[in-house]
Design an enzyme around this catalytic site. Structure first.
Site, PDB file in Angstrom:
ATOM      1  N   HIS A  10       4.417   5.492   0.116  1.00 54.55           N
ATOM      2  CA  HIS A  10       4.491   6.410   0.843  1.00 54.55           C
ATOM      3  C   HIS A  10       5.995   6.873   1.589  1.00 54.55           C
ATOM      4  CE1 HIS A  10       4.039   4.901   4.451  1.00 54.55           C
ATOM      5  NE2 HIS A  10       4.182   3.376   4.405  1.00 54.55           N
ATOM      6  N   GLY A  12       6.202   8.680   4.914  1.00 57.05           N
ATOM      7  CA  GLY A  12       6.235   8.584   5.794  1.00 57.05           C
ATOM      8  C   GLY A  12       4.939   9.419   6.418  1.00 57.05           C
ATOM      9  N   ASP A 163       7.716   8.238  11.292  1.00 59.12           N
ATOM     10  CA  ASP A 163       7.505   7.173  10.675  1.00 59.12           C
ATOM     11  C   ASP A 163       8.219   6.079   9.886  1.00 59.12           C
ATOM     12  OD1 ASP A 163       5.433   5.278  11.581  1.00 59.12           O
ATOM     13  OD2 ASP A 163       3.306   5.804  10.217  1.00 59.12           O
ATOM     14  N   THR A 164       7.239   5.089   9.234  1.00 66.11           N
ATOM     15  CA  THR A 164       7.665   4.553   7.948  1.00 66.11           C
ATOM     16  C   THR A 164       7.464   5.028   6.407  1.00 66.11           C
ATOM     17  OG1 THR A 164       6.016   2.430   7.616  1.00 66.11           O
ATOM     18  CG2 THR A 164       7.136   2.014   9.390  1.00 66.11           C
ATOM     19  N   VAL A 165       8.579   4.344   6.127  1.00 66.26           N
ATOM     20  CA  VAL A 165       8.059   4.428   3.856  1.00 66.26           C
ATOM     21  C   VAL A 165       6.972   2.774   3.957  1.00 66.26           C
ATOM     22  CG1 VAL A 165       9.927   6.404   3.471  1.00 66.26           C
ATOM     23  CG2 VAL A 165      10.191   3.398   3.033  1.00 66.26           C
TER      24      VAL A 165
END
Length: 184
Positions: A10, A12, A163-165
């Protein structure tokens, strides 16, 4: 037991509709590349943890996502990166937080997991560990942005994938791994 190898990535959370078209295309290509390369590792090496680490490394290197080269800065103008990885086969984990200057924190997190008794290293200690393991400072992410850049960065954040990967994989041996990386 035999499992079907799979990897998911993903880029983010956030409002993808607000992202400039060129950035979106670049991010989508990075996600495709991460899945393709991760699957090659799963087929060749049958290692879920290696597939996850390399998929996330590709996302960090893309510059299109909030990780690695694409990280946004913190409120002081520095890129401080975090990453973590978990190996389901060995029931082990490693992470780094607030590490500066190192482009691929996911690879440092792997070293923490494999070569130390620790689960997480933070800040200057994480950077010193990375340097001792042969990682190099990447000047593109090791500089403090000036106040003008920070205001641009804050504006960029409002239109950015937040957000994150991350990635998660299952190998043909049914081993699992998961990891994440973020900046700013």
């Amino acid at each position: 037991m035999v499992c079907k190898p799979i990897i998911m990535v993903h880029g983010g959370a956030g409002s993808w509709s607000k992202i400039p078209k060129e950035t979106k295309i670049s991010a989508q290509q990075a996600l495709k590349d991460a899945v393709t390369f991760g699957m090659e590792i799963l087929k060749r090496e049958k290692s879920a943890v290696e597939a996850v680490a390399e998929a996330i490394r590709i996302l960090e290197d893309s510059g299109s996502l909030n990780a690695g080269l694409g990280s946004v800065t913190n409120s002081e103008g520095y890129m401080e990166l975090d990453a973590g990885i978990m190996d389901g086969k060995k029931m082990d984990a490693g992470a780094v937080a607030a590490i500066r200057g190192i482009r691929n924190p996911i690879l440092v997190a792997m070293k923490v997991m494999r070569e130390t008794p620790h689960v997480i290293l933070v800040g200057e200690g994480a950077q010193k560990f990375a340097l001792s393991k042969g990682f190099k400072i990447d000047e593109r992410i090791n500089v403090k942005k000036d106040v003008k850049d920070i205001s641009i960065n804050i504006e960029k954040r409002s239109n950015w994938i937040h957000d994150t990967v991350g990635a998660i994989a299952i190998s043909s041996d049914c081993d699992t791994a998961a990891g994440a990386s973020t900046g700013g």
